[in-house]
Each structure stands twice: as C-alpha cells, then as structure tokens.
Design a protein around this motif. Structure first.
Motif, mmCIF file in Angstrom:
data_model
loop_
_atom_site.group_PDB
_atom_site.id
_atom_site.type_symbol
_atom_site.label_atom_id
_atom_site.label_comp_id
_atom_site.label_asym_id
_atom_site.label_seq_id
_atom_site.Cartn_x
_atom_site.Cartn_y
_atom_site.Cartn_z
ATOM 1 N N SER A 72 4.437 -4.953 1.151
ATOM 2 C CA SER A 72 3.787 -5.250 -0.124
ATOM 3 C C SER A 72 2.709 -6.314 0.093
ATOM 4 O O SER A 72 2.694 -7.020 1.104
ATOM 5 C CB SER A 72 4.824 -5.751 -1.123
ATOM 6 O OG SER A 72 5.111 -7.087 -0.812
ATOM 7 N N GLY A 73 1.821 -6.419 -0.902
ATOM 8 C CA GLY A 73 0.723 -7.389 -0.816
ATOM 9 C C GLY A 73 1.232 -8.811 -0.678
ATOM 10 O O GLY A 73 0.738 -9.585 0.145
ATOM 11 N N ARG A 79 -7.052 1.788 -4.372
ATOM 12 C CA ARG A 79 -6.579 3.126 -3.967
ATOM 13 C C ARG A 79 -6.850 4.133 -5.064
ATOM 14 O O ARG A 79 -7.341 5.211 -4.830
ATOM 15 C CB ARG A 79 -5.074 3.113 -3.695
ATOM 16 C CG ARG A 79 -4.640 2.269 -2.538
ATOM 17 C CD ARG A 79 -3.229 2.689 -2.094
ATOM 18 N NE ARG A 79 -2.194 2.458 -3.083
ATOM 19 C CZ ARG A 79 -1.476 1.348 -3.155
ATOM 20 N NH1 ARG A 79 -1.715 0.365 -2.336
ATOM 21 N NH2 ARG A 79 -0.517 1.224 -4.046
ATOM 22 N N THR A 126 -6.750 7.097 3.402
ATOM 23 C CA THR A 126 -6.715 6.718 4.827
ATOM 24 C C THR A 126 -7.452 7.750 5.686
ATOM 25 O O THR A 126 -8.257 7.404 6.549
ATOM 26 C CB THR A 126 -5.249 6.593 5.313
ATOM 27 O OG1 THR A 126 -4.569 5.700 4.452
ATOM 28 C CG2 THR A 126 -5.173 6.095 6.742
ATOM 29 N N PRO A 147 -3.610 -2.057 -5.524
ATOM 30 C CA PRO A 147 -3.476 -0.625 -5.824
ATOM 31 C C PRO A 147 -4.663 -0.074 -6.608
ATOM 32 O O PRO A 147 -4.948 1.120 -6.552
ATOM 33 C CB PRO A 147 -2.204 -0.549 -6.665
ATOM 34 C CG PRO A 147 -1.498 -1.847 -6.459
ATOM 35 C CD PRO A 147 -2.535 -2.849 -6.113
ATOM 36 N N LEU A 205 -8.266 -0.719 4.446
ATOM 37 C CA LEU A 205 -6.916 -0.193 4.204
ATOM 38 C C LEU A 205 -5.968 -1.304 3.750
ATOM 39 O O LEU A 205 -5.128 -1.082 2.869
ATOM 40 C CB LEU A 205 -6.377 0.482 5.475
ATOM 41 C CG LEU A 205 -7.143 1.750 5.922
ATOM 42 C CD1 LEU A 205 -6.607 2.280 7.245
ATOM 43 C CD2 LEU A 205 -7.062 2.835 4.855
ATOM 44 N N VAL A 206 -6.113 -2.493 4.329
ATOM 45 C CA VAL A 206 -5.272 -3.628 3.907
ATOM 46 C C VAL A 206 -5.591 -3.987 2.457
ATOM 47 O O VAL A 206 -4.691 -4.225 1.640
ATOM 48 C CB VAL A 206 -5.484 -4.849 4.838
ATOM 49 C CG1 VAL A 206 -4.820 -6.099 4.267
ATOM 50 C CG2 VAL A 206 -4.930 -4.557 6.218
ATOM 51 N N ASN A 207 -6.879 -4.004 2.123
ATOM 52 C CA ASN A 207 -7.279 -4.279 0.739
ATOM 53 C C ASN A 207 -6.648 -3.273 -0.207
ATOM 54 O O ASN A 207 -6.130 -3.626 -1.272
ATOM 55 C CB ASN A 207 -8.807 -4.203 0.601
ATOM 56 C CG ASN A 207 -9.443 -5.563 0.771
ATOM 57 O OD1 ASN A 207 -8.770 -6.585 0.654
ATOM 58 N ND2 ASN A 207 -10.741 -5.584 1.041
ATOM 59 N N ALA A 208 -6.705 -2.019 0.207
ATOM 60 C CA ALA A 208 -6.144 -0.967 -0.637
ATOM 61 C C ALA A 208 -4.632 -1.124 -0.778
ATOM 62 O O ALA A 208 -4.059 -0.851 -1.835
ATOM 63 C CB ALA A 208 -6.482 0.396 -0.052
ATOM 64 N N ALA A 209 -3.993 -1.597 0.299
ATOM 65 C CA ALA A 209 -2.543 -1.797 0.249
ATOM 66 C C ALA A 209 -2.184 -2.945 -0.686
ATOM 67 O O ALA A 209 -1.208 -2.883 -1.430
ATOM 68 C CB ALA A 209 -2.017 -2.077 1.659
ATOM 69 N N ILE A 210 -2.999 -4.020 -0.643
ATOM 70 C CA ILE A 210 -2.716 -5.187 -1.490
ATOM 71 C C ILE A 210 -3.060 -4.902 -2.951
ATOM 72 O O ILE A 210 -2.329 -5.271 -3.856
ATOM 73 C CB ILE A 210 -3.514 -6.412 -0.980
ATOM 74 C CG1 ILE A 210 -2.976 -6.847 0.381
ATOM 75 C CG2 ILE A 210 -3.427 -7.570 -1.964
ATOM 76 C CD1 ILE A 210 -3.779 -7.954 1.022
ATOM 77 N N MET A 246 -2.860 7.256 -1.119
ATOM 78 C CA MET A 246 -3.146 6.359 0.002
ATOM 79 C C MET A 246 -3.419 7.153 1.279
ATOM 80 O O MET A 246 -4.311 6.823 2.048
ATOM 81 C CB MET A 246 -1.960 5.405 0.206
ATOM 82 C CG MET A 246 -2.188 4.357 1.276
ATOM 83 S SD MET A 246 -3.466 3.159 0.852
ATOM 84 C CE MET A 246 -3.711 2.341 2.389
#
Lengths: 314, 516
Positions: free
Chosen positions: B2-3, A310, A5, A307, A300-305, A1
C-alpha cells in the motif's frame, strides 16, 4: 493496473528504440573518423579503407543502422574499436558500478523526504529556516565543485576517504568506503531539492479539507500527517526522483571522472571523444534503458500510491 | 504494497542509510593505507587497450609494452637519448645493411612458453612487413629484408636499404619489442589485451579494465634486479584528480598539467619532487598554403611576424616551456637552435600592405583545451593588431583530428601538437607531399623537402644527416606555413621515497624504478 503497466512498458520499449536510433544518427553525423581511432596516424590509406569497409562505415547511415539493430537482436553489440573486446563485456563490467552509484544516490536523496516533512510540520521554526538556507545553497552547487572540495577536505586534509577507483568488489566495506564521497557529491543537491518540494507540498496538503476533516475526527496527528498528508505530498517527489535518474546519470560522468571511478559515465565520455562508435552505442543503450526504467518505475509507484492516477489511465 | 507502507519504507530506508553512513564514517575513520616501500603506485592518463607492439596507439599502451616485452636494446632512463643492451648480449652494425646480435641466454617467457630465442626475434620483426598483418606501424620496419637465424641466440638483421632511424625509433622503441612467436601464433597472429606470454622485467598479475593493473616481478627476467615487489597502475584521466590522489598519498608518481606547475613550484606537497622535461613533441601554428586567402607567402610571413610567442608561452603555458627553434627538439639530430626573429608588428603590416591585403578574416581551428584556447586568444589579439579578424573554432578531439579531411583546402589556420619519438624522421614524414590533407595540414608541397626526408632516412653519417634536417627546417620556414611555438614539456611529480626511471621525455620506464 495491469493494463496500465503493460501500456507503460510498451511505451518504454518504443522510447528506447527511438532514442537509440536518434543517438546512432547523431554520433555518425558529427565529424570524426573511428578508423583513425583504431589505426592511429601512421596507417596507410589502403589499410584504412579496408577497415572502413569491414565496419560498414562506407555504407549509407540507414544501412549501418540496420546492421546495428540486427546485431542487437542477435545479441551482438559489436567490438571496442581499440581493444577489440566485445562491447557487451565492457558494458557489463562497467555498468554495475554506475548502477550502484546511481541507486545509492537515489536512496540517499530520499533523506529529503523526512527532512521536508519535518520542516513543513515545524514551519518557520529554527529547523525549517536552517534547512531552507542550506537546501538553497547546496542546490546551487555544481557536482564538480562539491566533488573536488570533498576530495580536498576528506581525502587530502583528513585522509578519511580514498580518491581513486571503486574499491574491491569482493570487500563490501572497501566498496562502500570508496562509494561514500561520490554518492554524497551526487545526492547532496537532490536532498535539498526533494526536501524543498516535500515541504512545499506538505504545507499545501496540510491546509486541505480532507486533512482538516481527519483532524476534526480526532485521528492521531501522526496518522493524519503520514496517511492523509505525506502520502499526497510525496507524489511530486517520487515523480521527480524518476526524472532525476536521467540527471543523476548525467552527473555520474563528472563524478566518475573526478573520483576516477569506472562506470558508464566516464566510459561514454571517453568513447564520444575518441569516436569509438560501438562503445558509445552500447553505453547509450544501457543508459537509455536505465533512464526509461527509472521513469517507468516512478510512474508505476505513483499509480500504486495514488489510485486516482490508475483510474485516469484506465 | 500500500501507499502508506511504501512511504514508511522509504522513510525507514532513508534513516537506516543515514545511520549506516554515520557508523561507517566512525568505523572507517583513520588514515588511508600508506604505501609500503616495496610497492609502487603509478598513475597513467588512461588504461591500456592494445599490448601488441605492431598496433599500439596510446602512451599507456607504450608504457605497458616497454615493461612487458624485452627489446634487443632499450633507451636508458636519464636526460639524454642513449640506448643500452637489454635482451641482447651484443649488437653490432656490421655495415649499412647488416646488424648482428646475440641474445642473453636464460630470458624466459611467462606461462611456460620457454626461452626467448632468435626465432622469436625473427617472428617479432618480420611480422610487421607481412601485408596480412596490416600493421599501421609498418614504416618502422619497411626496409627490413629478413632476420636470419644463426643459432638459438644469434641472428642477423638484413635490411634492403640503409635505415638510420632503426637505432632511434625502431629497435629501442615499441617496434623493437620481442613477442613470443608461439603465444602470438596461438592468438591468431596478433592480440590486443592478452599477449599469451611476456618476458619483460614485470608481468601482469591482474588487470581490472579501467580500474587498475597490478604488475609483479617476472621470475624469468635475466636483466637487472627490479625495484618493487608490486606495481599498481591506476588509469586516472583527469590530471587534477591525479594531483589530488598524489597529495592524498594514494599514488607515488603522476604527470601533471602545465597549469599546476606555478603552484607546485611555490608549494610542493611534503616529500614531493617536481620534474619538468622537454619532449620531442612540437606545438605549432599551421598556415594552410593551399588556402586561397593564404596563398601569398607575404600574408603567411606577416601572420608569423605578428604573433608574440613569448606571450603565448607565458599566458597559456605559464612560462614553463622554452620557445622552439623549429621542428626538431633540443638533443635530437637536426636541432638548429636558431630562434626566429622577434615579433614585428610594423613589419607584418608592411608585408600585408605589400600583398595588397586588407580586412582579412581568417579561422583558427583548435582543440578545446584550456591551453590551446588561451594560446588561440592571444593569437587572435596579436593578429587583430595588424588588421586580421580571427575567428576561433574550438573543437573536441574527435572533430579536431578530422578537420583537414573534412575541410581540405578550406582549412586556414590550425594550432597543433604532434607527438614524436626521438628521431626527426618521425616528424618530417607528416609534411611530405603525399601527406597533404592527411597530416600535412599546411599543404607543404616541396620536392626538395621530400627528397631530403628520404635521403636522411638512409644517411647513417650523423653529421650529414643532421645537416639534412636543418635544411628541411629551412624549407619549412621559407614556406611561411609553420610557426613553431614550443616542444611541450612533460611535467612529473613523484615522491622522494622513490627513484623513478624516466625516459628523457618523461615517459615512465617502470623497469628502472627503485625505492630510495
């Protein structure tokens, strides 16, 4: 990640530099003389030439671009051609108004997520049909029409909301009062968009195997919906919200003019018309940073939600 | 985060926002603040950017300069261009080169800069002719030799040569504004938005750029009592938004677009007053004499003859303005009142035949505003009737005002609007030979015109001066390069609770605003 980033941030910086350089060349390529802006029609040719030299306007475009980036690196954004005030001061006065407007509109636009979720769960129900009809109608309405009718109805007829300005910055209630109609004007179409996207996405995800599996395991329906369906279904909306920063920012031009609000949009409009190059470039730079930041954050939010994103990038 | 948490957070924020909006909606329900009688809310088309009278550019700058800085004499509000004493107790033209004045004692600068004295007057006027200042408005004071200080309140303006516009577009206009010598020198000899000190009827209490300016009475003002305890000026660019703000009760006076006049004439908002005033500005079709296709005067006269001015006034300007007789507006020195002949399509065709011209294609450059585009389309249709194919080039203001510099003699037709204060020399100066390609987009090249212009500047006999401007307009007419359409009116709407101070051209004279 972390690697992802850093990659996204470096790419963002590159995009900003390219966009600003392109805009610099474009604004200098179109006809129009900023010296006339500064001096008006009655200045003698000698006075005009002297000013042209002082602003480096008699130099090749590449040299002017060099001076511009050198100025940026030294924190010098130049001076407004008319008031001679530092561009950075003017931008910093105006930008918060636009930032608040765009951010508020983005937040209000997320109302589309629960609306779309509910419509998908109750597919073909009364709520779904009503929301579907209204969404399509409001998506089709341009901001200028929505804004003018909002003003005519809520400000002229009912006198509930003000017409002019951004309100008193030191009085949050007054500021919110002035913000309400502009935010609704911008976000109303986005609520429609996002609710349609979430609904379509949810319907598709709800029929997928992992959701059926979750139900077969007897998990609570709310958990199935929120954890296994909405989490996937919301991804396109978040990407769209990131992209929408640019579109919302462009609609602020209209909204700020209609509602006579200060901000970057109306400033940019006035500056382009008067060929006020330093102000145009300052406004473009801040707008570009804002847009690139919006899309980067969305990524980045998409990648966080999710995985998977990422891992793909890594 | 978390998502799942993020999704729930987004939902939660959304729902809270909806609730907040509903609550604020309920909480704020009620009418907006009705303006108090001792407060005035005014709309200007833009924010001011330069308060220095030697560098002003926009109408907003001019309005602010007029209210913030005193002048020896100032135009009266009303319908006729007449001046009255303001900072001067007396002023007298002793001879063609000498003007004596005496200041009213007791007029004070703000911020402790003392009293307005002859020293300030001398500094204010002589700075224009200082080459180091490089004022673009140097022409207003070019004939100035010096201002002699007699004592603290008295002085003599010495001119190098007679200068008739001094009473029309210099002393009572922006260039007659008196600035504080001490404050301006402290600012480095010129300023933009912070003059340091002002001495007009009102002073700036606060300025939030591009939002509002609040003016309050200046207690060092020794002129007539002002009408309001507070004037708030809102820069509202879009006329439609200004009209809505007026109807919503947020502003008391605004200029509106000509297009709104028919609606307002039919149904005026309660308590509203509509005021239409002619200006000294002029809208005209410019026909470039230097262009190869237009070099034959018969072609130019044919174009003029073919155009239906009344159709333009009705179609593009809703029948609000009157047709112009020439460059000079009614009420000013040199107004002819002689209207051009009626439209004559057959005559125009005959002129083109005489010139041996057929299948002519031309280009018309216009600003991309609704009025100009409509007018251009009417001209296009009119010229189509005599076999001229007209292409309309719509340009934004930045490009339009540079079009002559870009295209020079290739420029063909332009639809133009030039502004002017109430002295015809301001208008004729643009069509001198040294202005060709700068502001003389018609490339008028007349020695007679130039000679008359310079002679009229020095002519102090009003009748002789008037004849000179009539002659200049004849030269323009005979050149075939100009078709004057109208003097665009200024259309104002205001509340009947106020008695507005308006210059004859509709400009706001805030000093004279009173509550009814």
């Amino acid at each position: 990640m972390i690697k992802y980033t850093i990659q996204r941030i470096l790419l963002a910086v590159l995009i900003i530099v390219c966009a600003v350089a392109t805009m610099f060349i474009m604004i200098h390529a179109v006809p129009g003389d900023p010296v006339n802006v500064m001096l008006g029609p009655r200045a003698t040719p000698e006075i005009k030439e002297a000013l042209r030299a002082r602003l480096h306007l008699d130099q090749p475009i590449t040299t002017q671009l060099f001076y511009f980036f050198r100025g940026l690196l030294m924190g010098d954004f130049g001076y407004d051609l008319r008031s001679n005030r530092p561009v950075l001061d003017i931008i910093l006065e105006q930008f918060p108004h636009t930032l608040i407007l765009v951010t508020s509109a983005l937040i209000v636009s997320t109302i589309g997520i629960p609306v779309g979720r509910y419509a998908a769960i109750h597919r073909n129900g009364t709520f779904d049909r009503i929301v579907g009809t209204i969404s399509v109608s409001i998506i089709a309405m341009p901001a200028i029409v929505v804004g003018l009718y909002m003003l005519l109805f809520f400000s002229v007829e009912l006198r509930w909301f003000p017409v002019i300005g951004a309100g008193d910055k030191n009085d949050w209630l007054d500021y919110l009062w002035h913000l309400t109609l502009p935010v609704i004007t911008i976000s109303i179409a986005w609520i429609g968009y996002i609710s349609r996207i979430v609904r379509a996405s949810m319907i598709e995800v709800l029929s997928q195997n992992h959701v059926r599996m979750a139900r077969a395991f007897g998990l609570p329906e709310s958990k199935v919906i929120n954890r296994y369906a909405l989490r996937i279904a919301v991804l396109p909306s978040i990407t769209m919200l990131g992209v929408s920063v640019a579109l919302i920012l462009s609609s602020t031009v209209i909204v700020e003019i209609i509602f006579s609000r200060p901000g970057i949009g109306s400033l940019l409009y006035e500056s382009v018309l008067s060929r006020n190059y330093p102000l145009v470039m300052g406004a473009v730079l801040f707008s570009t940073i804002f847009i690139v930041a919006g899309t980067t954050i969305a990524d980045l939010v998409n990648a966080a939600i999710d995985p998977r994103l990422r891992k793909e990038k890594d | 985060m978390s998502g799942n948490k993020m999704i729930r957070k987004i939902e939660s924020v959304s729902m809270r926002l909806v609730t907040a909006f509903i609550l604020s909606f309920v909480f704020l329900t009620g009418t907006i603040n009705i303006v108090r009688s001792d407060e005035l809310n005014v709309r200007l088309g833009e924010d001011f950017t330069t308060l220095d009278p030697a560098f002003w550019q926009s109408g907003a700058d001019l309005t602010m300069i007029n209210v913030l800085f005193p002048k020896l004499i100032e135009f009266k509000s009303g319908s006729d261009w007449e001046y009255e004493l303001q900072a001067a107790e007396s002023i007298e033209q002793v001879d063609e080169l000498t003007i004596k004045f005496t200041l009213k004692p007791g007029l004070m600068w703000t911020d402790g800069y003392g009293e307005v004295t002859t020293e300030d007057v001398k500094y204010s006027y002589e700075r224009y002719i200082d080459p180091e200042l490089a004022s673009p408005i140097i022409g207003d004071w070019l004939p100035l030799k010096e201002v002699e200080i007699v004592d603290k309140y008295s002085g003599i303006i010495h001119l190098k040569e007679p200068f008739a516009p001094i009473w029309w577009s210099t002393l009572p206009y922006s260039s007659g504004a008196i600035v504080s010598k001490k404050a301006t020198e402290e600012a480095g000899g010129k300023f933009t938005t912070d003059p340091g000190a002002t001495a007009g009827a009102y002073k700036i209490e606060s300025w939030t750029p591009r939002e509002k300016t609040v003016l309050v009475p200046h207690d060092g003002w020794n002129g007539p009592e002002v009408g309001f305890d507070k004037i708030t000026i809102y820069p509202i660019q879009e006329p439609k938004s200004a009209e809505i703000a007026f109807e919503a009760g947020e502003i008391d006076i605004t200029e509106i677009s000509i297009g709104s006049v028919p609606n307002y004439r039919e149904s005026l908002p309660a308590g509203g007053v509509l005021d239409v005033r002619p200006t000294a500005d002029y809208t005209f079709l410019g026909i470039n004499i230097a262009n190869e296709k237009l070099s034959d005067v018969r072609v130019r006269q044919a174009i003029k003859m073919a155009i239906d001015i009344d159709a333009i006034l009705q179609g593009a300007y809703f029948g609000v303005p009157e047709q112009a007789s020439g460059l000079v507006a009614p009420g000013l020195v040199g107004y002819t009142g002689i209207m051009p002949g009626a439209r004559d399509v057959q005559g125009a065709k005959a002129l083109l035949d005489d010139a041996g011209v057929s299948n002519l294609s031309l280009e018309l450059d216009v600003l991309n505003t609704a009025e100009f585009i409509t007018a251009a389309q009417i001209i296009q249709a009119n010229l189509g009737e005599i076999g001229i194919n007209l292409q309309i080039n719509q340009l934004d203001s930045g490009a339009f005002w540079n079009v002559a510099a870009d295209r020079k003699e290739d420029l063909q037709l332009t639809l133009n609007n030039y502004t002017s204060p109430p002295d015809p020399s301001w208008s004729t100066q643009w069509f001198l030979r040294d202005q060709k390609g700068i502001w003389n987009w018609v490339w008028l090249d007349s020695e007679d015109f130039d000679n008359l212009h310079f002679a009229a500047l020095k002519e102090t006999d009003m009748n002789k001066r008037s004849d000179m401007y009539v002659d200049m307009q004849k030269v323009m007419d005979e050149s075939g390069g100009f078709l004057f359409i109208m003097h665009p009116p200024s259309v104002i709407i205001y509340r009947d609770t106020i008695n507005p101070g308006l210059y004859p051209n509709g400009g706001l004279k805030l000093t004279d605003f009173k509550a009814n």
